[in-house]
Design a protein around this motif. Structure first.
Motif, mmCIF file in Angstrom:
data_model
loop_
_atom_site.group_PDB
_atom_site.id
_atom_site.type_symbol
_atom_site.label_atom_id
_atom_site.label_comp_id
_atom_site.label_asym_id
_atom_site.label_seq_id
_atom_site.Cartn_x
_atom_site.Cartn_y
_atom_site.Cartn_z
ATOM 1 N N GLU A 102 0.787 -1.181 0.069
ATOM 2 C CA GLU A 102 0.145 0.015 -0.124
ATOM 3 C C GLU A 102 0.770 1.078 -0.092
ATOM 4 O O GLU A 102 1.976 1.201 0.833
ATOM 5 C CB GLU A 102 -0.887 0.044 1.371
ATOM 6 N N VAL A 103 0.832 2.097 -1.121
ATOM 7 C CA VAL A 103 1.452 3.390 -1.064
ATOM 8 C C VAL A 103 0.372 4.528 -0.757
ATOM 9 O O VAL A 103 -0.637 4.717 -1.362
ATOM 10 C CB VAL A 103 2.242 3.692 -2.133
ATOM 11 N N ASP A 104 0.788 5.569 0.047
ATOM 12 C CA ASP A 104 -0.207 6.625 0.704
ATOM 13 C C ASP A 104 0.619 7.856 -0.061
ATOM 14 O O ASP A 104 1.832 7.952 0.060
ATOM 15 C CB ASP A 104 -0.106 6.518 2.036
ATOM 16 N N LYS A 105 -0.243 8.677 -0.312
ATOM 17 C CA LYS A 105 0.203 9.883 -0.573
ATOM 18 C C LYS A 105 -0.228 11.094 0.349
ATOM 19 O O LYS A 105 -1.610 11.456 0.098
ATOM 20 C CB LYS A 105 -0.178 10.534 -2.036
ATOM 21 N N PRO A 106 0.284 11.374 1.378
ATOM 22 C CA PRO A 106 -0.436 12.175 2.376
ATOM 23 C C PRO A 106 -0.690 13.307 1.931
ATOM 24 O O PRO A 106 0.107 14.094 1.206
ATOM 25 C CB PRO A 106 0.451 11.961 3.713
ATOM 26 N N HIS A 107 -1.683 13.978 2.521
ATOM 27 C CA HIS A 107 -2.048 15.534 1.996
ATOM 28 C C HIS A 107 -2.099 15.715 0.545
ATOM 29 O O HIS A 107 -1.968 16.849 0.223
ATOM 30 C CB HIS A 107 -1.083 16.407 2.529
ATOM 31 N N ALA A 108 -2.094 14.794 -0.384
ATOM 32 C CA ALA A 108 -2.263 14.918 -1.727
ATOM 33 C C ALA A 108 -3.842 15.437 -2.168
ATOM 34 O O ALA A 108 -3.607 16.140 -3.106
ATOM 35 C CB ALA A 108 -2.182 13.546 -2.366
ATOM 36 N N LEU A 109 -4.694 15.052 -1.295
ATOM 37 C CA LEU A 109 -5.925 15.662 -1.584
ATOM 38 C C LEU A 109 -6.203 16.715 -0.457
ATOM 39 O O LEU A 109 -6.186 16.489 0.521
ATOM 40 C CB LEU A 109 -7.128 14.448 -1.529
ATOM 41 N N ARG A 110 -6.967 17.904 -1.121
ATOM 42 C CA ARG A 110 -7.237 18.969 -0.168
ATOM 43 C C ARG A 110 -8.012 18.723 1.115
ATOM 44 O O ARG A 110 -7.553 19.273 2.080
ATOM 45 C CB ARG A 110 -7.676 20.366 -1.041
ATOM 46 N N PHE A 111 -8.746 17.938 0.951
ATOM 47 C CA PHE A 111 -9.997 17.928 2.100
ATOM 48 C C PHE A 111 -9.628 16.396 2.638
ATOM 49 O O PHE A 111 -10.583 15.873 3.510
ATOM 50 C CB PHE A 111 -11.388 18.089 1.691
ATOM 51 N N ALA A 112 -8.605 15.709 2.275
ATOM 52 C CA ALA A 112 -8.269 14.229 2.706
ATOM 53 C C ALA A 112 -7.051 14.387 3.465
ATOM 54 O O ALA A 112 -5.990 14.851 3.248
ATOM 55 C CB ALA A 112 -8.425 13.476 1.913
ATOM 56 N N GLU A 113 -7.162 13.229 4.520
ATOM 57 C CA GLU A 113 -5.792 13.109 5.484
ATOM 58 C C GLU A 113 -4.554 12.401 4.543
ATOM 59 O O GLU A 113 -3.504 12.616 4.608
ATOM 60 C CB GLU A 113 -6.174 12.310 6.519
ATOM 61 N N SER A 114 -5.140 11.479 3.707
ATOM 62 C CA SER A 114 -4.401 10.733 2.749
ATOM 63 C C SER A 114 -5.145 9.962 1.776
ATOM 64 O O SER A 114 -6.314 9.817 1.641
ATOM 65 C CB SER A 114 -3.582 9.807 3.564
ATOM 66 N N VAL A 115 -4.652 9.501 0.652
ATOM 67 C CA VAL A 115 -4.964 8.711 -0.315
ATOM 68 C C VAL A 115 -4.106 7.724 -0.641
ATOM 69 O O VAL A 115 -2.845 7.652 -0.580
ATOM 70 C CB VAL A 115 -5.444 9.384 -1.678
ATOM 71 N N SER A 116 -4.632 6.451 -0.917
ATOM 72 C CA SER A 116 -3.496 5.243 -1.015
ATOM 73 C C SER A 116 -4.037 4.424 -2.246
ATOM 74 O O SER A 116 -5.276 4.239 -2.423
ATOM 75 C CB SER A 116 -3.156 4.556 0.303
ATOM 76 N N ILE A 117 -3.056 3.446 -2.668
ATOM 77 C CA ILE A 117 -3.418 2.251 -3.871
ATOM 78 C C ILE A 117 -2.824 1.166 -3.095
ATOM 79 O O ILE A 117 -1.590 1.182 -2.417
ATOM 80 C CB ILE A 117 -2.704 2.747 -5.016
ATOM 81 N N THR A 118 -3.635 0.079 -2.688
ATOM 82 C CA THR A 118 -3.116 -1.229 -2.771
ATOM 83 C C THR A 118 -2.972 -2.239 -3.608
ATOM 84 O O THR A 118 -4.140 -2.443 -4.423
ATOM 85 C CB THR A 118 -3.968 -1.506 -1.239
ATOM 86 N N LEU A 119 -1.990 -3.028 -3.654
ATOM 87 C CA LEU A 119 -2.019 -4.204 -4.598
ATOM 88 C C LEU A 119 -1.320 -5.270 -4.295
ATOM 89 O O LEU A 119 -0.676 -5.115 -3.057
ATOM 90 C CB LEU A 119 -1.008 -3.580 -5.896
ATOM 91 N N ALA A 120 -1.789 -6.441 -4.508
ATOM 92 C CA ALA A 120 -1.175 -7.685 -4.023
ATOM 93 C C ALA A 120 -0.892 -8.686 -4.918
ATOM 94 O O ALA A 120 -1.374 -8.576 -6.214
ATOM 95 C CB ALA A 120 -2.302 -8.269 -3.028
#
Ligand SMILES: Nc1nc2c(c(=O)[nH]1)N=C([C@H](O)[C@@H](O)COP(=O)(O)OP(=O)(O)OP(=O)(O)O)CN2
Length: 123
Positions: A102-120
């Motif tokens: 899982e890779v997060d981009k913290p603060h990438a979205l103005r109104f969100a704490e973080s956004v992430s993508i998870t692959l397996a």
């Protein structure tokens, strides 16, 4: 995620905080930003447990150092691509039975704490 079977170990690398070029906006192309990486690996750990010998274990330090080098040494547009490249790197270790990145981009979205993508992936 597959169930942890007897003899298997779950390695979790938690909140590995790195900086890289990731994104599609001009600012993201020109400036590095934080990414947070969470990694889960399942491997057969009987020999590592029996021998208490790092040479018989899947060395999480080696994997982590390879992830650091890849993330900090490249630039990426989409989170999906960065996540897949790290998953491929981890799965390159033959003893990995299952991996989830899982890779997060913290603060990438103005109104969100973080956004992430998870692959397996599994073998
Ligand atoms: N499968 C396992 N792999 C590793 C284990 C382990 O117990 N099982 N243990 C280690 C080391 O003890 C690790 O915990 C600490 O290693 P180190 O201090 O070298 O890690 P750093 O990332 O701090 O290394 P630096 O070079 O100081 O940045 C390794 N693998």
């Amino acid at each position: 995620m597959p169930q942890l079977q007897p003899g298997m170990a779950r390695i979790r690398v938690k909140d590995l905080c790195l900086r890289t070029y990731i994104g599609i906006n001009e600012d993201e192309i020109l400036n590095k930003q934080d990414v947070l990486i969470n990694l889960t690996i399942l491997y057969a750990a009987q020999e590592a447990v029996r021998d208490n010998d790092i040479d018989h274990a899947l060395n999480y330090r080696t994997i982590t150092k390879a992830i650091i080098a890849h993330v900090e040494g490249n630039r990426f547009a989409l989170l999906e691509r960065l996540t897949q490249e790290l998953l491929d790197l981890v799965m390159g270790n033959e003893s990995v039975l299952y991996a989830e990145v899982e890779v997060d981009k913290p603060h990438a979205l103005r109104f969100a704490e973080s956004v992430s993508i998870t692959l397996a992936a599994s073998r």
